[in-house]
Write a protein that holds these residues in place. Structure first.
Motif, PDB file in Angstrom:
ATOM      1  N   THR A 105      14.026   6.670  49.592  1.00  0.00           N
ATOM      2  CA  THR A 105      14.759   7.921  49.337  1.00  0.00           C
ATOM      3  C   THR A 105      16.211   7.638  48.961  1.00  0.00           C
ATOM      4  O   THR A 105      16.747   8.216  48.011  1.00  0.00           O
ATOM      5  N   VAL A 106      16.865   6.739  49.698  1.00  0.00           N
ATOM      6  CA  VAL A 106      18.283   6.459  49.436  1.00  0.00           C
ATOM      7  C   VAL A 106      18.489   5.944  48.013  1.00  0.00           C
ATOM      8  O   VAL A 106      19.359   6.420  47.280  1.00  0.00           O
ATOM      9  N   SER A 108      16.452   6.283  45.441  1.00  0.00           N
ATOM     10  CA  SER A 108      16.074   7.298  44.440  1.00  0.00           C
ATOM     11  C   SER A 108      17.224   8.298  44.237  1.00  0.00           C
ATOM     12  O   SER A 108      17.436   8.789  43.129  1.00  0.00           O
ATOM     13  N   GLN A 109      18.000   8.558  45.304  1.00  0.00           N
ATOM     14  CA  GLN A 109      19.148   9.473  45.171  1.00  0.00           C
ATOM     15  C   GLN A 109      20.282   8.821  44.374  1.00  0.00           C
ATOM     16  O   GLN A 109      20.979   9.495  43.604  1.00  0.00           O
ATOM     17  N   ARG A 112      19.119   9.042  40.808  1.00  0.00           N
ATOM     18  CA  ARG A 112      19.253  10.461  40.402  1.00  0.00           C
ATOM     19  C   ARG A 112      20.692  10.754  39.965  1.00  0.00           C
ATOM     20  O   ARG A 112      20.931  11.505  39.022  1.00  0.00           O
ATOM     21  N   ASP A 113      21.671  10.139  40.659  1.00  0.00           N
ATOM     22  CA  ASP A 113      23.074  10.406  40.360  1.00  0.00           C
ATOM     23  C   ASP A 113      23.646   9.468  39.292  1.00  0.00           C
ATOM     24  O   ASP A 113      24.851   9.472  39.038  1.00  0.00           O
ATOM     25  N   CYS A 202      21.334   9.588  56.764  1.00  0.00           N
ATOM     26  CA  CYS A 202      20.666   9.048  55.570  1.00  0.00           C
ATOM     27  C   CYS A 202      19.197   8.807  55.904  1.00  0.00           C
ATOM     28  O   CYS A 202      18.872   8.366  57.008  1.00  0.00           O
ATOM     29  N   SER A 203      18.340   9.077  54.956  1.00  0.00           N
ATOM     30  CA  SER A 203      16.898   8.915  55.187  1.00  0.00           C
ATOM     31  C   SER A 203      16.530   7.444  55.375  1.00  0.00           C
ATOM     32  O   SER A 203      17.049   6.564  54.692  1.00  0.00           O
ATOM     33  N   SER A 233      26.160  10.320  47.756  1.00  0.00           N
ATOM     34  CA  SER A 233      24.868  10.225  47.065  1.00  0.00           C
ATOM     35  C   SER A 233      23.759   9.748  47.996  1.00  0.00           C
ATOM     36  O   SER A 233      22.603  10.140  47.858  1.00  0.00           O
ATOM     37  N   MET A 234      24.097   8.881  48.947  1.00  0.00           N
ATOM     38  CA  MET A 234      23.088   8.300  49.830  1.00  0.00           C
ATOM     39  C   MET A 234      22.620   9.264  50.920  1.00  0.00           C
ATOM     40  O   MET A 234      21.476   9.203  51.369  1.00  0.00           O
ATOM     41  N   GLY A 236      21.791  12.902  53.053  1.00  0.00           N
ATOM     42  CA  GLY A 236      21.066  14.145  52.766  1.00  0.00           C
ATOM     43  C   GLY A 236      19.743  14.216  53.505  1.00  0.00           C
ATOM     44  O   GLY A 236      19.167  13.191  53.875  1.00  0.00           O
ATOM     45  N   ASP A 238      15.840  14.596  54.318  1.00  0.00           N
ATOM     46  CA  ASP A 238      14.606  14.145  53.667  1.00  0.00           C
ATOM     47  C   ASP A 238      13.418  14.540  54.538  1.00  0.00           C
ATOM     48  O   ASP A 238      13.248  14.010  55.631  1.00  0.00           O
TER      49      ASP A 238
END
Length: 491
Positions: A105-106, A108-109, A112-113, A202-203, A233-234, A236, A238
């Protein structure tokens, strides 16, 4: 033009936005730096083709005005984070050439950014170590050296590859993980900034597990501002990680430069250890002085259960590790060493696949969880953990905004200097950092000075749960007062 690798993330972001250079040029500069610094052994896998493809895609987006917050920024990824279709080994022989079909997840974020992946970074095997000497790819070398000496130094662990690569200007920032100090200790050893976020910020999904109730992902970067940019960005919520907390992610960068006037900074008396080097004591006093000069109020606080933190940690962490590492059996993926029975297959695979330190911790963990010892060790350690957490809660209840401590008991030491005959000697490196993981709190390590031999030393700030912003504001004060350090290039 300035050497592109010496730019901070904030400077590179401005340069990309003003079209002074492209992400491809920035990426190429870092790929060349990585190639020239292979003697540091920071990267265990370089992904130049993927990096250039990602950079070109980002350049096209920037041209259309669609770039994200990290558009075009080249990063290194600790080899504990699963990266889709890119080998992920946790730096252990037992995972062999495992290529995950999914992305953590980290990471991929970060993609994404708009971030760009340069490759996978070395770490202690399964993140178990304080010096990055337990990796199956060999030890990482610290880009710093003692003045007048060619002795090879460790970068700290377990995120040694991340810290070494950021310090040596091989990547603009890196992902890292912290179970007992594995972000903050290497950051202190290499004059980089390391942030261990609050547990649940963080996930953990897609990160190879060591101790699930302690592990937390975070950034290592060159400046406090850069670490705040990466952290946004990291972090959030999940849904794939049940320990991930569903609260909004603030704009951490906005906290940089905020006044710290009137903040209460706790100085814990229990961290004044017997035999603590005078230069660590001096650094701590200096750091407190800088915060006071910026308008903060210093108060002495007590964290009475600190002395039990290290022994309790080295029961809880190995216990969780022995449970998590049971999945490596040679059946579904990774290394397989055949045997005459399924039991022998397990034994042969694990004996060959796990290194000494991992085997040691799995055996400790299995022992403390076994019948007859569970109550005496594991249960008691968990009770101690609750008391450690309460010590911090009592401090924060009295209006303390953050706590200032040293990050490490010494500067970086030589490869092979510690832990050979006595593993506990190595474990003592985590003395200032493990309490933060046991209590699930956020912590930041900021470069604050050098020792008599010219090696960097760091200070640690510990914050209230989910109040990383205060740490960024205070960390910036320390950074401004201490200045920034880069190692003289020798590699």
């Amino acid at each position: 033009m300035t050497d592109l690798t010496s730019l901070t993330i904030a400077e590179a972001r401005d340069g990309l936005a003003s079209k002074s250079f492209t992400s491809l040029e920035l990426t190429d500069a870092h790929l060349a730096a990585i190639e020239a610094a292979r003697s540091l052994n920071a990267f265990v896998l370089e992904t130049p083709d993927q990096a250039r493809a990602m950079a070109r895609a980002v350049d096209a987006k920037i041209a259309k005005g669609e770039g994200g917050p990290l558009a075009g920024i080249p990063l290194g990824i600790k080899d504990l984070f699963a990266t889709k279709d890119v080998r992920t080994t946790a730096c252990s022989k037992i995972l062999g050439n495992f290529v995950p079909p999914y992305e953590s997840t980290v990471t991929s974020q970060l993609w994404r950014d708009g971030a760009v992946m340069l490759g996978k970074l070395n770490n202690d095997e399964f993140a178990m170590g304080s010096s990055n000497e337990t990796s199956c790819f060999g030890p990482v070398v610290n880009p710093w050296r003692r003045e007048g000496s060619n002795t090879t130094l460790v970068p700290g662990g377990s995120s040694g590859g991340s810290a070494s690569a950021v310090a040596a200007l091989l990547c603009m920032g890196a992902t890292a993980t912290d179970t007992g100090g594995s972000i903050r200790q290497p950051a202190a050893f290499t004059a980089t900034v390391g942030v261990k976020p609050t547990y649940g910020r963080c996930s953990r999904w897609g990160i190879v597990a060591f101790a699930s109730s302690l592990d937390q992902a975070g950034p290592i970067a060159r400046t406090v501002r850069d670490s705040a940019i990466l952290m946004r960005s990291m972090a959030g919520h999940d849904p794939k990680d049940t320990t991930s907390v569903d609260i909004g992610v603030p704009d951490y960068e906005a906290a940089i430069g905020k006044s710290v006037k009137g903040m209460k900074i706790g100085i814990p008396k229990e961290y004044r250890l017997d035999g603590m080097p005078a230069e660590i004591e001096k650094l701590w006093t200096e750091g407190a002085g800088w915060l006071k000069a910026a308008g903060a109020e210093l108060v002495e606080v007590s964290l009475p259960h600190t002395k039990y933190a290290l022994p309790a940690y080295y029961i809880v962490a190995p216990a969780e590790a022995s449970s998590n590492l049971a999945r490596y059996d040679g059946v579904r993926y990774g290394l397989r060493v055949p045997g005459r029975s399924i039991g022998e297959l397990y034994e042969n695979t694990r004996a060959e696949g796990f290194g000494d330190e991992v085997r040691r911790r799995v055996m400790i963990g299995t022992y403390v969880l076994s019948a007859g010892y569970y109550d005496a060790y594991y249960l008691r350690a968990q009770k101690v953990r609750t008391l450690i957490k309460k010590d911090f809660e009592d401090c924060f209840a009295k209006g303390v905004n953050a706590i200032l401590t040293p990050a490490t008991p010494s500067a970086a030491f030589g490869v092979g200097e510690k832990g050979g005959a006595d593993p506990v000697e190595m474990y003592l490196n985590d003395i200032f950092t493990v309490t933060v993981n046991m209590a699930g709190l956020p912590g930041i390590a900021v470069p604050a000075g050098k020792d008599a031999q010219g090696l960097p030393l760091g200070l640690q700030l510990i914050g209230r749960p989910f109040d990383e912003e205060t740490l960024f504001s205070l960390g910036e004060v320390v950074e401004q007062a201490a200045g920034r350090f880069t190692p003289p290039r020798w590699w």
